[in-house]
Write a protein that holds these residues in place. Structure first.
Motif, PDB file in Angstrom:
ATOM      1  N   GLY A 151      15.385   7.658  11.900  1.00 24.34           N
ATOM      2  CA  GLY A 151      13.892   8.415  12.322  1.00 24.34           C
ATOM      3  C   GLY A 151      13.221   8.117  10.649  1.00 24.34           C
ATOM      4  N   GLY A 152      14.032   6.803  10.098  1.00 22.59           N
ATOM      5  CA  GLY A 152      12.786   6.279   8.685  1.00 22.59           C
ATOM      6  C   GLY A 152      12.094   5.131   9.523  1.00 22.59           C
ATOM      7  N   THR A 153      11.022   4.936   8.028  1.00 22.04           N
ATOM      8  CA  THR A 153       9.942   4.345   9.107  1.00 22.04           C
ATOM      9  C   THR A 153      10.471   2.718   7.834  1.00 22.04           C
ATOM     10  N   GLN A 154      10.412   1.642   8.324  1.00 24.68           N
ATOM     11  CA  GLN A 154      11.050   0.295   7.817  1.00 24.68           C
ATOM     12  C   GLN A 154       9.950  -0.936   7.434  1.00 24.68           C
ATOM     13  N   ILE A 155       9.178  -0.817   6.452  1.00 22.18           N
ATOM     14  CA  ILE A 155       8.436  -2.087   6.461  1.00 22.18           C
ATOM     15  C   ILE A 155       8.318  -3.001   6.196  1.00 22.18           C
ATOM     16  N   VAL A 156       7.903  -4.453   6.858  1.00 23.83           N
ATOM     17  CA  VAL A 156       8.753  -5.611   6.271  1.00 23.83           C
ATOM     18  C   VAL A 156       8.149  -6.189   5.818  1.00 23.83           C
ATOM     19  N   VAL A 157       7.376  -6.663   4.632  1.00 25.36           N
ATOM     20  CA  VAL A 157       6.548  -7.687   3.785  1.00 25.36           C
ATOM     21  C   VAL A 157       7.190  -8.895   3.838  1.00 25.36           C
ATOM     22  N   LEU A 169       4.394  -6.684   7.807  1.00 22.89           N
ATOM     23  CA  LEU A 169       2.576  -7.058   7.654  1.00 22.89           C
ATOM     24  C   LEU A 169       3.572  -8.581   7.296  1.00 22.89           C
ATOM     25  N   GLN A 170       2.585  -9.699   8.191  1.00 21.42           N
ATOM     26  CA  GLN A 170       2.368 -11.392   7.506  1.00 21.42           C
ATOM     27  C   GLN A 170       1.619 -11.405   6.712  1.00 21.42           C
ATOM     28  N   PRO A 171       1.890 -12.025   5.488  1.00 25.38           N
ATOM     29  CA  PRO A 171       0.829 -11.650   4.251  1.00 25.38           C
ATOM     30  C   PRO A 171       0.599 -13.139   4.162  1.00 25.38           C
ATOM     31  N   THR A 172      -0.359 -13.900   4.078  1.00 28.10           N
ATOM     32  CA  THR A 172      -0.190 -15.634   3.144  1.00 28.10           C
ATOM     33  C   THR A 172       0.391 -15.942   2.195  1.00 28.10           C
TER      34      THR A 172
END
Ligand code: SF4
Length: 713
Positions: free
Chosen positions: A204-210, A225-228
């Motif tokens: 149930g964890g939140t996983q964020i990839v940049v 997140l898809q940054p320049t």
């Protein structure tokens, strides 16, 4: 000249290994160091089986499964090469020693350089640093880990007073409520690691990839997140701005365990969400969701990897994420923290034992008088005889053959013709040397242009230790002897030191084969390493091979044999003079080479599932798919008249590469991606630039300005 076995001196004789039918060891490639069992069949074939180890839990990726194929590969080197021709070991050694003497007499000691690698065992990395300072007496030693881990290492040292990639065991990652991964594509670079990510999501964890690319890791995440390219630093500052603005900082932690908060708080005030969206391209809503997910979690972990670190502002980028972690009170809190994901097989141990230009064993600083005295004592030499700091990796390579630069170089475990930035220029620098010596087991691109190539043993043929991405010291075990005609890296160093007559006094070597102060026997070298690291930051004094065997590895620091290792750092305090972590105010700045009308696209380089580093090993394994390519977005491709599979030319101010186009919707329309594992016209590092981080001297591999055009037949 005819090939022959190494002369039967004590220094060059191969280690006397039993030839067991089966050994428990670890994969030769990345820093996950997956546990594996090697079995030798009655026919002499070596089979790989996955082994249940705390990190890989019985998993291997295709690189690990096929790793034994290189042991009996037809391209395996089994005789020294002198100017491309087979030679005896005596002939090769004579040529090298005469060359080193000639160069040093003419141009001074620092005119002979050494270049090491993050895949060398701890014993070899240690011996190489000693070899440079005692046998060659040169300041000029550095290694390819400078291109891998140096920005995270420098940021960790200045914030925490210590650089250990993960300051907690990997098992903690699966239990994090929120996990933020920046510039890490573990689903392809170390697939067994991805199990921890799957487990974390399943709980149930939140996983964020940049990541500028929607990699398999990013696609599996809760939020991508898809940054320049080149804007991770602004992103980190923006996240901390939101944390401050919403009152989510851990004020008690900041007051009790850190210094420097006020300056950081003032700096991030200028990175309000709308501005950061403009700088990075990441929507405000995603920035806010990320900041809140981290701040509201009981257990939160922030991890950086090469995507955030391989920049001319890599140290400040990592620092900004460490600041975020500290503001949230994560480092040292159970199940939480900041860590970096080390890449190369011994990327951790390789940066602790002295093959860096500014370093002595135990992560000691070479310009620290107390450190010099301690290590000189172990080595049996006068502290004043030890050189000072030398040039960093790129600066060293760029100085080769130039006025005042080195005129000779010895390379161990590295292939800079493929892996260095601005590779065409570096190749020319290597070619301009009076003497280039390469130790390798295949004819890598760098070995192919060397004056002397010395064939050495592979991982399954030598004992030693590696330190994985958690700081866990592991045992590498030999299954069989190296093939006739080959030597070992340690034996080469010992023999050269002996022939140069520069061995120190040998007091430090306990048991095993000796050549003055240099041993060809890995265990004897490890025993010396323990003494040399005692009292240092990376203290291995209490680590023994027996303990490593009995305890499934030992986490450093481990200062005494009767003390446990240290799986978790920072629980009580930080190893800084005041025991507090240091927040450092940093500012966003543009990439070293912005896009313009002539070069209107960003290029980012990276890794693919089936290949490892410069590809010298994995490109030779038939079962591993490979070949260079260039990823681009279909919208961009349509505009330029490029179809999937078309041959394209990518051009930067430094060179060009030619490869098939791959049209993928997973990349931004302003960005190209090329893997860096390939040579020739497919070499991505022909394009990359040589802007360096001012602190770590990390080159900006991850972004440069390019154009792309179809190649007309
Ligand atoms: S390459 Fe890395 S992930 Fe793959 S098997 Fe080897 S150690 Fe494990």
């Amino acid at each position: 000249m005819t090939p022959s076995a190494p002369p039967a001196t004590r220094a060059t004789a191969l280690p006397l290994l039993a030839s067991p039918r089966e050994v428990a060891t670890h994969c030769p490639y990345c820093a996950l160091q997956c546990g594996m069992t090697l079995r030798e069949t009655p026919e002499g074939r070596v089979e790989v089986a996955a082994r249940d180890f705390p990190t890989n839990r019985g998993g291997l990726c295709q690189k690990g499964w096929t790793s034994a194929e290189l042991l009996d590969h037809p391209e395996r080197l089994t005789t020294p090469l002198l100017k491309g021709q087979p030679a005896t070991w005596d002939e090769a050694y004579d040529f090298i020693v005469n060359g080193i003497r000639r160069v040093q007499e003419t141009h001074g000691r620092d005119a002979v350089a050494v270049f090491g690698g993050g895949g060398l065992t701890n014993e070899k990395a240690y011996a190489l640093g000693k070899f440079a300072r005692v046998a060659l007496r040169t300041a000029n030693i550095d290694y390819n880990g400078r291109f891998c881990m140096s920005s995270a290492a420098a940021a960790g040292n200045r914030a925490f007073g210590i650089d250990r990639g993960l300051p907690f065991p990997m098992a903690d990652i699966a239990e994090a409520d929120t996990l933020l991964l920046i510039g890490a594509n573990v689903a392809e670079t170390m697939p067994p690691f991805a199990r921890y990510l799957t487990e974390q999501r399943q709980r149930g964890g939140t996983q964020i990839v940049v990541d500028p690319r929607a990699t398999p890791t990013a696609r599996a995440a809760t939020l991508h997140l898809q940054p320049t390219p080149g804007t991770d630093l602004a992103l980190a500052l923006g996240l901390l701005h939101i944390v401050v603005a919403e009152g989510l900082t851990d004020q008690a932690y900041l007051a009790e365990r850190t210094t420097g908060w006020e300056a950081v708080r003032q700096t991030v005030a200028a990175y309000w969400p709308a501005r950061v969206e403009l700088l990075t391209g990441v929507p405000v809503a995603d920035l806010e969701a990320t900041a809140r997910a981290l701040a509201n979690a009981d257990r939160a972990i922030i991890l950086t990897a090469r995507g955030a670190e391989q920049h001319a502002k890599g140290v400040d980028t990592v620092t900004a994420f460490i600041n975020l972690a500290l503001a949230l009170g994560l480092p040292g809190r159970p199940g939480s923290g900041y860590g970096c994901l080390t890449g190369q097989g011994n990327g951790q141990g390789g940066r602790e034992h002295g093959q860096k230009a500014d370093q002595l064993p135990g992560y000691r600083k070479i310009d620290d008088p107390a450190a010099r005295a301690h290590v000189a004592g172990v080595w049996g030499v006068d502290p004043d005889s030890l050189p000072g700091p030398g040039l960093s990796a790129y600066e060293l390579l760029d100085a080769l053959g130039q006025p005042g630069g080195p005129k000779a170089m010895l390379v161990f475990g590295s292939n800079p013709v493929v892996s260095a930035p601005r590779a065409a220029r570096i190749t020319e620098r290597l070619r301009s040397l009076d003497l280039l010596i390469v130790c390798d087991f295949v004819l890598s691109e760098t070995a192919a242009i060397a004056d002397v190539v010395l064939p050495v043993a592979q991982w399954a043929e030598e004992d030693g230790t590696m330190t994985n991405l958690e700081g866990r010291v592991l045992r590498r075990r030999a299954l069989r002897k190296p093939p006739p005609g080959t030597g070992t890296d340690l034996a080469v160093m010992a023999e050269l030191a002996s022939r140069l007559g520069r061995t120190g006094d040998g007091r430090s070597v306990a048991g095993g084969e000796q050549s003055g102060g240099f041993s060809a026997e890995p265990r004897a070298v490890f025993e010396e390493l323990r003494r040399a690291t005692a009292g240092g930051v990376a203290d291995y004094a209490g680590v023994t091979w027996e303990r490593v065997d009995a305890e499934n590895g030992v986490f450093w620091p481990c200062p005494a044999a009767d003390r446990a290792g240290t799986p978790r750092l920072f629980e009580e305090g930080f190893p800084t003079p005041d025991g507090r972590a240091r927040l450092i105010a940093v500012e966003h700045r543009p990439v070293a080479e912005e896009i313009d009308a002539e070069y209107p696209l960003y290029l980012t380089t990276g890794r693919v599932l089936a290949q490892y580093q410069s590809g010298a090993q994995t490109r030779r394994i038939a079962a591993l798919p490979g070949g260079p390519f260039v990823e681009l977005n279909p919208d961009l491709a349509e505009r330029l008249g490029i179809d999937d599979g078309d041959t394209v030319r990518v051009v930067s101010r430094r060179g060009e590469m030619i490869a098939p186009a791959r049209l993928v919707t997973t990349i931004r329309p302003d960005t190209l991606f090329a893997p860096f594992h390939y040579s020739g016209m497919g070499r991505a590092n022909s394009l990359t630039g040589d802007a360096l981080d001012p602190i770590s001297r990390m080159p900006e591999f991850k972004v440069c300005a390019v154009r792309i055009e179809p190649v007309t037949p």
